[in-house]
Structures are given as structure tokens and as C-alpha cells.
Design a protein around this motif. Structure first.
Motif, PDB file in Angstrom:
ATOM      1  N   UNK A 208     -29.058 -20.025 -49.309  1.00  0.00           N
ATOM      2  CA  UNK A 208     -28.038 -20.012 -48.256  1.00  0.00           C
ATOM      3  C   UNK A 208     -28.577 -19.327 -47.002  1.00  0.00           C
ATOM      4  N   UNK A 209     -29.333 -18.241 -47.187  1.00  0.00           N
ATOM      5  CA  UNK A 209     -29.917 -17.580 -46.015  1.00  0.00           C
ATOM      6  C   UNK A 209     -30.962 -18.460 -45.348  1.00  0.00           C
ATOM      7  N   UNK A 210     -31.586 -19.343 -46.132  1.00  0.00           N
ATOM      8  CA  UNK A 210     -32.636 -20.212 -45.600  1.00  0.00           C
ATOM      9  C   UNK A 210     -32.060 -21.422 -44.879  1.00  0.00           C
ATOM     10  N   UNK A 211     -31.048 -22.051 -45.478  1.00  0.00           N
ATOM     11  CA  UNK A 211     -30.535 -23.311 -44.953  1.00  0.00           C
ATOM     12  C   UNK A 211     -29.174 -23.193 -44.264  1.00  0.00           C
ATOM     13  N   UNK A 212     -28.447 -22.126 -44.539  1.00  0.00           N
ATOM     14  CA  UNK A 212     -27.111 -22.016 -43.979  1.00  0.00           C
ATOM     15  C   UNK A 212     -26.232 -23.160 -44.439  1.00  0.00           C
ATOM     16  N   UNK A 213     -25.485 -23.730 -43.511  1.00  0.00           N
ATOM     17  CA  UNK A 213     -24.546 -24.801 -43.857  1.00  0.00           C
ATOM     18  C   UNK A 213     -25.197 -26.178 -43.861  1.00  0.00           C
ATOM     19  N   UNK A 214     -26.504 -26.240 -43.626  1.00  0.00           N
ATOM     20  CA  UNK A 214     -27.170 -27.548 -43.586  1.00  0.00           C
ATOM     21  C   UNK A 214     -27.340 -28.154 -44.969  1.00  0.00           C
ATOM     22  N   UNK A 215     -27.227 -27.333 -46.009  1.00  0.00           N
ATOM     23  CA  UNK A 215     -27.387 -27.794 -47.381  1.00  0.00           C
ATOM     24  C   UNK A 215     -26.199 -27.320 -48.206  1.00  0.00           C
ATOM     25  N   UNK A 216     -25.668 -28.207 -49.039  1.00  0.00           N
ATOM     26  CA  UNK A 216     -24.608 -27.826 -49.973  1.00  0.00           C
ATOM     27  C   UNK A 216     -25.245 -27.275 -51.236  1.00  0.00           C
ATOM     28  N   UNK A 217     -24.869 -26.068 -51.609  1.00  0.00           N
ATOM     29  CA  UNK A 217     -25.460 -25.379 -52.754  1.00  0.00           C
ATOM     30  C   UNK A 217     -24.450 -25.307 -53.882  1.00  0.00           C
ATOM     31  N   UNK A 218     -24.836 -25.807 -55.056  1.00  0.00           N
ATOM     32  CA  UNK A 218     -23.923 -25.866 -56.188  1.00  0.00           C
ATOM     33  C   UNK A 218     -24.553 -25.230 -57.408  1.00  0.00           C
ATOM     34  N   UNK A 219     -23.716 -24.566 -58.195  1.00  0.00           N
ATOM     35  CA  UNK A 219     -24.182 -24.066 -59.491  1.00  0.00           C
ATOM     36  C   UNK A 219     -24.405 -25.265 -60.410  1.00  0.00           C
ATOM     37  N   UNK A 220     -25.520 -25.233 -61.127  1.00  0.00           N
ATOM     38  CA  UNK A 220     -25.894 -26.389 -61.955  1.00  0.00           C
ATOM     39  C   UNK A 220     -25.221 -26.320 -63.318  1.00  0.00           C
ATOM     40  N   UNK A 221     -24.270 -27.206 -63.525  1.00  0.00           N
ATOM     41  CA  UNK A 221     -23.705 -27.421 -64.856  1.00  0.00           C
ATOM     42  C   UNK A 221     -23.515 -28.914 -65.033  1.00  0.00           C
ATOM     43  N   UNK A 222     -23.157 -29.329 -66.216  1.00  0.00           N
ATOM     44  CA  UNK A 222     -23.112 -30.754 -66.530  1.00  0.00           C
ATOM     45  C   UNK A 222     -22.156 -31.524 -65.619  1.00  0.00           C
TER      46      UNK A 222
END
Length: 362
Positions: A208-222
Motif C-alpha cells: 500500500x505504501x508502494x502503490x497507494x490507490x493504484x492497486x487493489x490489495x486483497x487478503x488471499x483466501x479461496x
């Protein structure tokens, strides 16, 4: 010490174990380097470049292999098994978790096999000899993925960056390590819509500090993986468990839900792959279609850019090669990081992670 540098034999593998500048460093340290003729040609290094750096050019693979220390890039192929010798040191990428036959031959030969990918420095998964190729593979995964999304290549005809009035393509990256981060950088730079999934919350915070809002970050689960895969135009597999086989986190059922002509590029294929439908391909035949989706599974992806990749690899491997050449097997006692790279020694499988994959060979 006598050091051999054979020409790589894997399909369209143009990297070479030592560059001319690395040869010069070793020669100045008093070592003899034997380079198979044309070993560096694909990376832009001529036999004269090696001669001028102090190497002796030898005409056959056997003449390069028949040395105390052999420095390569990729694992020995079946035709090279006959060159493996007792008490010889082999320093290269091995990825044994995906190669039972090779593992057995290394054990039987008596060679000391040190794998670049398992040399580990203190800290959380600091893999100094894997990192430079992971950077390149991550960047190339999007470059190749964009290419195979083109309709003429069999893809669904999506431009990752889109154009004004048309939404961009969606890139889903499974794993937020070095490969995944570099893939995301290129995808963001192209203007794609990017998601990264990872199980490490701290890593997601860093991203998040690297990409900010340019990338959606999700916890990986099935559930998150299934939803993301379904919408992906380009799916990048970037899962790494050091020394072990990559876990399958994308099932065939998930792949079936992808749109026809979508692309999967699984960088984890050299450790078995993290997608159930993925199998290893080659630079000559890089893709195949399964469940309507293009699968790109080239295990030596950085071999496509050998001039860059050879130098990047040598920047990291050379200090270890020099230490092995200067100290021999004492280097393993003096350098704990290098010692962790040993996979096979004295007819035994010794790396814990590979032992878990092949318990019957221990």
C-alpha cells in the motif's frame, strides 16, 4: 581452482553462468576458467570476449564439465547427467521440488549441488540469488501476458492500458513478493487495473505504501481468489515457498470461469506451478489452451533477455563463486547463507524443504 562454464542446453536458454567480466575477476584471483565455445553467444558475449578476460575456450561440453567447480544457470538436463562427478561442485538453479529424476541422479553421482534459489541470508526469506531473476520474470510476465492477449496470438484482444472511453484490462497477481511486486509495477505502468492477493498482511501494508490507490490489495483466501480469477484478463502466478513445490491455489474450476481468450502466466511453474491446469512450456512453444484460456508456463522466462539477465545474475552470484573458488568446501562452513544453498551432498539429499517433497530419498 579449475572452473567450468558449459553452454546451456535448455530450449532457447541463452544466459550463461559467468560473464566475461566475472571471468576476469576469477582469473585475477588465480583460478582457471574453461568456457565451452559459444556458451555466451546468445547473451552477446563472444569467445574472444572470454579469451580476452583470461578464459580458455574448450570445444565440447565434457571439457567444460570436467572441472572441480561448474557454474551454470539452469538445472542439468538428462543429456548432461553423464557429466556429473563425485566431489564436483555444481552451482546453478536446480528447483529440485519439480524434478525427481534430476534429484535422484544428483544423489547417485556424489556431486555437491548448490542451488541458487535456496541460498538464504539471515532475515525473512532473503534469497539474494533468486531475487534478480524474480525481478526480471515478474516484469516479463506482464510483457508476455500483454502479447498473448492480442487476438493474433489467440487472446481475447484486450489492450491492458485501455483507451479513453474503454476500460483497461484487469491484471490479477497472486502473491505480493518480488515477482508479484515487479509484475504489478509493469501492469500499473501500462495503465491496467491491478489486483494483488497475498496472505501476508504486513506485506500488503508495505505494498500500500508502494502503490497507494493504484492497486487493489486483497487478503488471499479461496473466495477472493475465485472472484478475482473470474474477472482477470491476465492472471499472474507469483507464489513462492522457498525450496518447496508451489501450492495449487487456482483450481481447474476457477480457470473454467475465466473468459475465453484470457491469459495465465505462472511464474511459479519452475516449482510446479500454482494453477492446477498449468504445465511447463518452452520459449519455442510458450502457450497452450486449456478450458479456453491461454496458459504461459515457460520456466526459464528470463532466458528471453539474456544480455540483461546474465549480468544481473552475475552481479549477485559472483561473490559466492569467488568464495567457493578461493576456499573450496570450507566456504560452506564460513558462509551460512551459502551452506543453506546445498541441496545434495555426499550422496545424500540434505535440504530440508526438498526432503519434505521426496521423503523416500532421504
Amino acid at each position: 581452482m579449475d572452473i567450468g562454464v558449459p553452454k546451456e542446453t535448455k530450449d532457447q536458454e541463452f544466459r550463461v553462468g559467468l560473464s566475461p567480466s566475472s571471468v576476469r575477476v576469477l582469473k585475477e584471483s588465480g583460478h582457471n576458467i574453461f568456457v565451452e565455445t559459444q556458451a555466451g553467444e546468445g547473451a552477446g558475449f563472444t569467445d574472444d570476449d572470454y579469451r580476452n578476460s583470461g578464459a580458455e575456450i574448450v570445444p565440447t561440453p565434457e571439457a567444460a564439465w570436467n572441472r572441480e567447480l561448474v557454474v551454470k544457470v539452469k538445472e542439468p538436463l538428462a543429456a548432461e547427467y553423464k557429466f556429473l562427478q563425485k566431489e564436483q561442485v555444481l552451482f546453478t538453479y536446480l528447483h529440485l521440488a519439480a524434478h525427481r529424476d534430476l534429484t535422484e541422479h544428483l544423489i547417485n553421482s556424489g556431486v555437491c549441488a548448490i542451488a541458487y534459489e535456496t541460498v538464504e541470508q539471515p532475515g525473512a526469506n532473503r534469497l539474494p540469488l533468486l531475487t534478480p531473476m524474480s525481478v526480471i520474470a515478474g516484469r516479463l510476465s506482464v510483457q508476455f501476458g500483454a502479447r498473448f492477449l492480442e487476438r493474433q496470438q489467440g487472446g481475447r484482444g484486450v489492450l491492458l492500458g485501455g483507451v479513453p472511453g474503454v476500460k483497461p484490462g484487469r491484471v490479477v497477481v497472486l502473491g505480493g513478493g518480488v515477482v508479484g511486486t515487479e509484475a504489478a509495477k509493469i501492469a500499473v505502468g501500462m495503465g491496467a487495473s491491478v489486483q494483488i492477493l497475498d496472505v501476508n498482511v504486513e506485506r500488503l501494508s508495505y505494498l500500500e505504501t508502494l502503490f497507494g490507490s493504484r492497486v487493489e490489495l486483497l487478503y488471499s483466501n479461496s473466495a477472493h481468489i475465485e472472484a478475482a480469477v473470474r474477472e482477470a484478463d491476465l492472471l499472474i502466478g507469483a507464489v513462492l515457498v522457498p525450496g518447496r513445490r508451489a501450492p495449487i491455489i487456482v483450481s481447474r474450476e476457477f480457470v473454467k470461469q475465466m473468459r475465453p481468450g484470457s491469459v495465465i502466466a505462472d511464474v511459479a511453474v519452475d516449482q510446479g506451478g500454482c494453477v492446477e491446469t498449468m504445465r511447463a512450456t518452452s520459449h519455442t512453444n510458450p502457450v497452450y489452451v486449456e478450458e479456453g484460456v491461454l496458459h504461459y508456463g515457460v520456466p526459464n522466462m528470463p532466458g528471453a533477455v539474456p544480455w540483461t539477465a546474465t549480468q544481473a545474475l552475475n552481479n549477485s552470484t559472483l561473490p559466492y563463486v569467488v568464495q567457493l573458488a578461493n576456499q573450496g568446501m570450507e566456504a560452506l562452513k564460513n558462509n551460512p547463507a551459502l551452506a543453506k544453498g546445498v541441496n545434495v551432498q555426499n550422496h545424500r539429499l540434505v535440504h530440508p524443504a526438498v526432503q519434505e517433497v521426496f521423503p523416500d530419498l532421504v
